[in-house]
Design a protein around this motif. Structure first.
Motif, PDB file in Angstrom:
ATOM      1  N   ASP B  48      -9.158  35.473  41.103  1.00  0.00           N
ATOM      2  CA  ASP B  48      -9.276  34.216  40.360  1.00  0.00           C
ATOM      3  C   ASP B  48     -10.275  34.391  39.221  1.00  0.00           C
ATOM      4  N   MET B  50     -12.054  31.910  37.647  1.00  0.00           N
ATOM      5  CA  MET B  50     -13.255  31.072  37.750  1.00  0.00           C
ATOM      6  C   MET B  50     -13.859  31.160  39.146  1.00  0.00           C
ATOM      7  N   PHE B  57     -13.202  38.001  34.834  1.00  0.00           N
ATOM      8  CA  PHE B  57     -13.184  38.996  33.747  1.00  0.00           C
ATOM      9  C   PHE B  57     -14.264  40.058  33.990  1.00  0.00           C
ATOM     10  N   ALA B  79      -5.598  29.290  36.120  1.00  0.00           N
ATOM     11  CA  ALA B  79      -4.920  28.011  35.984  1.00  0.00           C
ATOM     12  C   ALA B  79      -4.617  27.759  34.505  1.00  0.00           C
ATOM     13  N   ARG B  80      -5.128  28.650  33.663  1.00  0.00           N
ATOM     14  CA  ARG B  80      -4.918  28.448  32.225  1.00  0.00           C
ATOM     15  C   ARG B  80      -3.813  29.365  31.742  1.00  0.00           C
ATOM     16  N   SER B  81      -2.993  28.854  30.839  1.00  0.00           N
ATOM     17  CA  SER B  81      -1.916  29.697  30.335  1.00  0.00           C
ATOM     18  C   SER B  81      -2.156  30.055  28.868  1.00  0.00           C
ATOM     19  N   ASP B  82      -3.366  29.736  28.364  1.00  0.00           N
ATOM     20  CA  ASP B  82      -3.573  29.974  26.937  1.00  0.00           C
ATOM     21  C   ASP B  82      -3.738  31.465  26.623  1.00  0.00           C
ATOM     22  N   ALA B  84      -5.738  33.053  24.549  1.00  0.00           N
ATOM     23  CA  ALA B  84      -7.087  33.624  24.434  1.00  0.00           C
ATOM     24  C   ALA B  84      -7.563  34.161  25.791  1.00  0.00           C
ATOM     25  N   ALA B  85      -7.272  33.411  26.873  1.00  0.00           N
ATOM     26  CA  ALA B  85      -7.702  33.862  28.203  1.00  0.00           C
ATOM     27  C   ALA B  85      -6.993  35.155  28.572  1.00  0.00           C
ATOM     28  N   ILE B  87      -5.807  37.430  26.446  1.00  0.00           N
ATOM     29  CA  ILE B  87      -6.358  38.533  25.641  1.00  0.00           C
ATOM     30  C   ILE B  87      -7.691  38.971  26.242  1.00  0.00           C
ATOM     31  N   HIS B  88      -8.500  38.004  26.651  1.00  0.00           N
ATOM     32  CA  HIS B  88      -9.781  38.302  27.274  1.00  0.00           C
ATOM     33  C   HIS B  88      -9.565  39.151  28.535  1.00  0.00           C
ATOM     34  N   GLU B  91      -8.476  42.706  27.639  1.00  0.00           N
ATOM     35  CA  GLU B  91      -9.630  43.488  27.196  1.00  0.00           C
ATOM     36  C   GLU B  91     -10.517  43.895  28.366  1.00  0.00           C
ATOM     37  N   LYS B 100      -1.452  29.885  37.749  1.00  0.00           N
ATOM     38  CA  LYS B 100      -1.247  28.896  38.800  1.00  0.00           C
ATOM     39  C   LYS B 100      -0.518  27.704  38.182  1.00  0.00           C
ATOM     40  N   PRO B 101       0.375  26.986  38.879  1.00  0.00           N
ATOM     41  CA  PRO B 101       0.680  27.191  40.297  1.00  0.00           C
ATOM     42  C   PRO B 101       1.501  28.456  40.515  1.00  0.00           C
ATOM     43  N   PHE B 102       1.256  29.109  41.682  1.00  0.00           N
ATOM     44  CA  PHE B 102       2.002  30.310  42.012  1.00  0.00           C
ATOM     45  C   PHE B 102       3.486  29.996  42.102  1.00  0.00           C
TER      46      PHE B 102
END
Lengths: 68, 322
Positions: B48, B50, B57, B79-82, B84-85, B87-88, B91, B100-102
């Motif tokens: 996860d 968070m 990360f 839980a985020r689909s953006d 930037a997350a 790409i982070h 990296e 999520k949701p699975f």
């Protein structure tokens, strides 16, 4: 240290938790739907639960906009 | 292994994966996860993003920075689909993402696929360790060269670092130290262990160890940077070396480095038929080989400088132990 060029987008912690809990409801519903025979009346009940949880998740983007 | 601070998520992922026959362990904080990875050596980690202490990360970055866990597949759960997350996460070295949701079929398919790749990687690692073991059997057959591979790995990597080579080249030199003579497994004891000088035929036979070693390593992609060391460490700049009679810069740099440290170690350690020479004599021999046009002066000078300044790793019983 150089600044991270791609910091992750922050999501409201409240929304994050909400989504987390709904994801668990949807996930367990999927598991049950997989295990309960289609003809079993419980199948339709669990399908309804899943539908409701998904509907609640669909409201999250709107909720997010209103919270800003 | 599932890492999540929400108990329900752990239960859900566990239920999903146990139904597929996997054994699932869990951790609910980043630090617990790192401890558990070191202890349990899982085949895959669902992580996860968070978490209350270290975020996903950072854990991923640490796992990918550690040679012992670099090949462990890490799937970030978010839980985020953006973008930037993601790409982070890329990296940080993540192998895959699950949002999520699975979606149970999706999580099952991704886990199955990554674990299959992990098995292949494990097999390759096993194959590589078999070749290294094979190389070490040479030392077992010939006790007079005990520790030779270990010393060459250390000397070659130290010289490579001194002249500013990159991490991959240094790793190849270190592996090359262990594997440079792996082809000697193909030589009979009568040649390998002969106490006196070799006949012409025996010498020709001995020379094939570079080709046999190259072929042994050739099957493994992970050893592609080591192969030139194995094949070329007996080449000489003037073309009088073997097996290919390469000249000058056509001899791979890593092979030239291995050639220098190989000569030094052979001269400065004792054999049944000869005593160990002091380092100064070995320096003279190497400089003589420079003047014959066999070796690069700058490399030999760098090696002598490094050794004479006591900057070379030390081993008992060798010239670098004083």
């Amino acid at each position: 240290m150089a600044a991270d060029p791609h910091p992750p987008t922050e999501e409201s912690p409240l929304l994050h938790q909400f989504k987390n809990h709904l994801a668990i409801v949807v996930g367990f519903c999927d598991l049950l739907l997989h295990e309960i025979a289609d003809a079993d009346p419980k199948h339709a009940d669990v399908a309804e639960m899943r539908k409701a949880a998904e509907a609640a998740m669909a409201l999250l983007p709107e909720l997010s906009r209103r919270l800003r | 292994m599932v890492v999540d601070d929400v108990r329900g998520n752990i239960q859900l992922a566990t239920a999903l994966l146990e139904r597929e026959g996997y054994t699932v362990t869990a951790a609910s904080t980043g630090r617990d996860a790192l401890d558990a990875v070191a202890r349990d050596q899982p085949d895959l980690i669902l992580l996860d993003v968070m978490l209350p202490d270290l975020d996903g990360f950072e854990i991923c970055r640490r796992l990918k920075a550690d040679a012992a866990t670099r090949l462990l597949p890490v799937v970030l759960l978010t839980a985020r689909s953006d973008t930037a997350a993601r790409i982070h996460g890329i990296e940080a070295g993540a192998d895959d993402f699950i949002t999520k949701p699975f979606n149970p079929p999706e999580i099952r398919a991704r886990v199955r696929s990554l674990i299959r790749i992990k098995r292949y990687t494990d097999d390759l690692e096993t194959a590589e360790s078999v070749i290294v073991s094979l190389a070490l059997t040479i030392e077992a057959r010939d006790p007079s060269i005990d520790g030779h591979c270990q010393r060459l790995a250390a000397y070659a990597a130290a010289l490579g670092a001194h002249i500013g080579l990159g991490e991959e080249d240094l790793a190849a030199l270190e592996r090359g130290g262990y594997l440079h003579d792996v082809g000697k497994v193909g030589l009979p004891d009568a040649v390998l262990l002969k106490p006196g000088p070799l006949t012409r035929d025996e010498y020709e036979h001995m020379k094939t160890h570079t080709l046999i070693g190259d072929r042994l390593c050739g099957e493994l992609r992970s050893l592609r940077r080591v192969r030139p060391v194995v094949r070329g460490h007996h080449e000489r700049l003037d073309g009088s070396g073997y097996p290919d009679g390469l000249r000058g810069d056509a001899i791979p740099l890593l092979a030239q480095i291995m050639g220098i440290v190989d000569v030094f170690d052979a001269l400065t350690t004792s054999r049944p038929y000869k005593r160990a020479l002091p380092a100064e004599c070995a320096y003279e021999a190497l400089l003589d080989e420079v003047s014959r046009g066999w070796r690069r002066r700058d490399l030999v000078d760098a090696f002598i400088g490094l050794t004479a300044s006591n900057l070379m790793p030390r081993f008992p019983g060798s010239a670098c132990s004083s």
